[in-house]
Scaffold this active site. Structure first.
Site, PDB file in Angstrom:
ATOM      1  N   SER A  73      -9.334   0.154 -11.459  1.00 13.28           N
ATOM      2  CA  SER A  73      -9.798   1.521 -10.131  1.00 13.28           C
ATOM      3  C   SER A  73      -8.873   2.589 -11.517  1.00 13.28           C
ATOM      4  CB  SER A  73      -8.602   1.858  -9.471  1.00 13.28           C
ATOM      5  OG  SER A  73      -8.450   2.966  -9.285  1.00 13.28           O
ATOM      6  N   TYR A 100      -0.012  -0.751  -5.081  1.00 17.14           N
ATOM      7  CA  TYR A 100      -1.354  -1.035  -5.184  1.00 17.14           C
ATOM      8  C   TYR A 100      -1.785  -0.693  -6.490  1.00 17.14           C
ATOM      9  CZ  TYR A 100      -6.708   0.829  -5.515  1.00 17.14           C
ATOM     10  OH  TYR A 100      -7.427   1.672  -6.021  1.00 17.14           O
TER      11      TYR A 100
END
Length: 277
Positions: free
Chosen positions: A133, A146
């Site tokens: 990401s 995360y």
């Protein structure tokens, strides 16, 4: 010519589904993996092979790779896409939830790489694609667990790339920006559960609102921008090591590199609507 084989995890929707279809269009025999096979019915109808797999269950992963090798004799591409976002203040999120996020987002991906690599080495060819990401290069409030998983997967991918290069195997990192998938809603739901009361309540409400924002959703890129990048990577003789694609990915990664920590903290706090008091 021998048809090449690809495995895509988290294939039931979003980036995974789009990637499975893209690789099929490029001539790969594609196995789409998910915990629930019933969610793969649309792909199965179009000739993509459904595979029940839980990336937190080692036997499930072993069985999946064994089936692919038994049926096709090879594995050429592994796309580690399975993952989710568990948001909440580090003080509030249960430690078992943090461990689970690492199990899904990190350990599952690396375990599948371990299982695929002996076959790729025997072929002296293969590509492992790890979906990280832009969140593997920058940080946002209440996203500690995360971001931790994505930073970890970035580092592991870099090490793996060096290790397997002598065997003709590529390791590619895909760094999505904002993508129109279920991810934001799931992350917001997790945030609601972890931050509905307590010291971080205002922050949790602001970040959940940002994750669900219609304005953000309208700017997000379609999953096809990610699957197109993956298609380019797995068909290139010498793919790039990283592809930052999707809404906001390149400018935000550049901003993180350019700005001092506290300036970036202020920027990202304003962008997520974090209360100042």
């Amino acid at each position: 010519m021998t048809t090449k084989t690809a495995l895509v995890t988290g294939a039931s929707s979003g980036i995974g589904e789009s990637t499975a279809r893209k690789l099929q269009s490029l001539g790969f025999t594609v196995y789409g993996a998910a915990r629930r096979v019933d969610r793969l019915e649309k792909l199965a109808k179009d000739g993509i092979l459904p595979l029940a797999m839980d990336v937190t269950d080692d036997q499930s992963m072993q069985d999946g790779i064994a089936r692919i090798i038994e049926e096709t004799g090879r594995i050429d591409v592994l796309v580690n896409n399975a993952g989710y976002g568990s948001y909440g203040a580090l003080e509030d999120v249960e430690i078992d939830e943090g461990r689970r996020q690492f199990e899904v987002n990190v350990f599952g991906a690396i375990r599948l790489a371990q299982l695929a690599l002996p076959h790729m080495r025997a072929q002296h060819a293969g590509t492992i694609v790890n979906i990280t990401s832009m969140g593997g290069k920058l940080h946002t409030p209440l996203g500690g667990w995360y971001h931790g998983t994505k930073f970890a997967l970035e580092a592991l991918s870099d090490c793996l790339r060096i290790e397997v290069a002598p065997f003709g195997i590529h390791v590619v990192v895909i760094e999505p920006g904002g993508i129109a998938t279920e991810w934001g809603g799931i992350a917001a739901d997790n945030l609601d559960n972890s931050g509905e009361s307590g010291a971080y309540k205002k922050q949790a409400a602001a970040v959940a609102k940002s994750l669900r924002s219609e304005a953000n959703a309208n700017r997000n890129s379609p999953p096809s921008v990610i699957s197109d990048a993956i298609g380019k990577a797995v068909t290139a003789d010498r793919p790039k090591t990283r592809y930052a694609v999707g809404f906001g990915a390149k400018p935000l990664i550049a901003a993180r590199k350019a700005l001092p920590d506290r300036q970036f903290d202020a920027l990202i706090s304003r962008a997520t609507g974090l209360p100042r008091d």
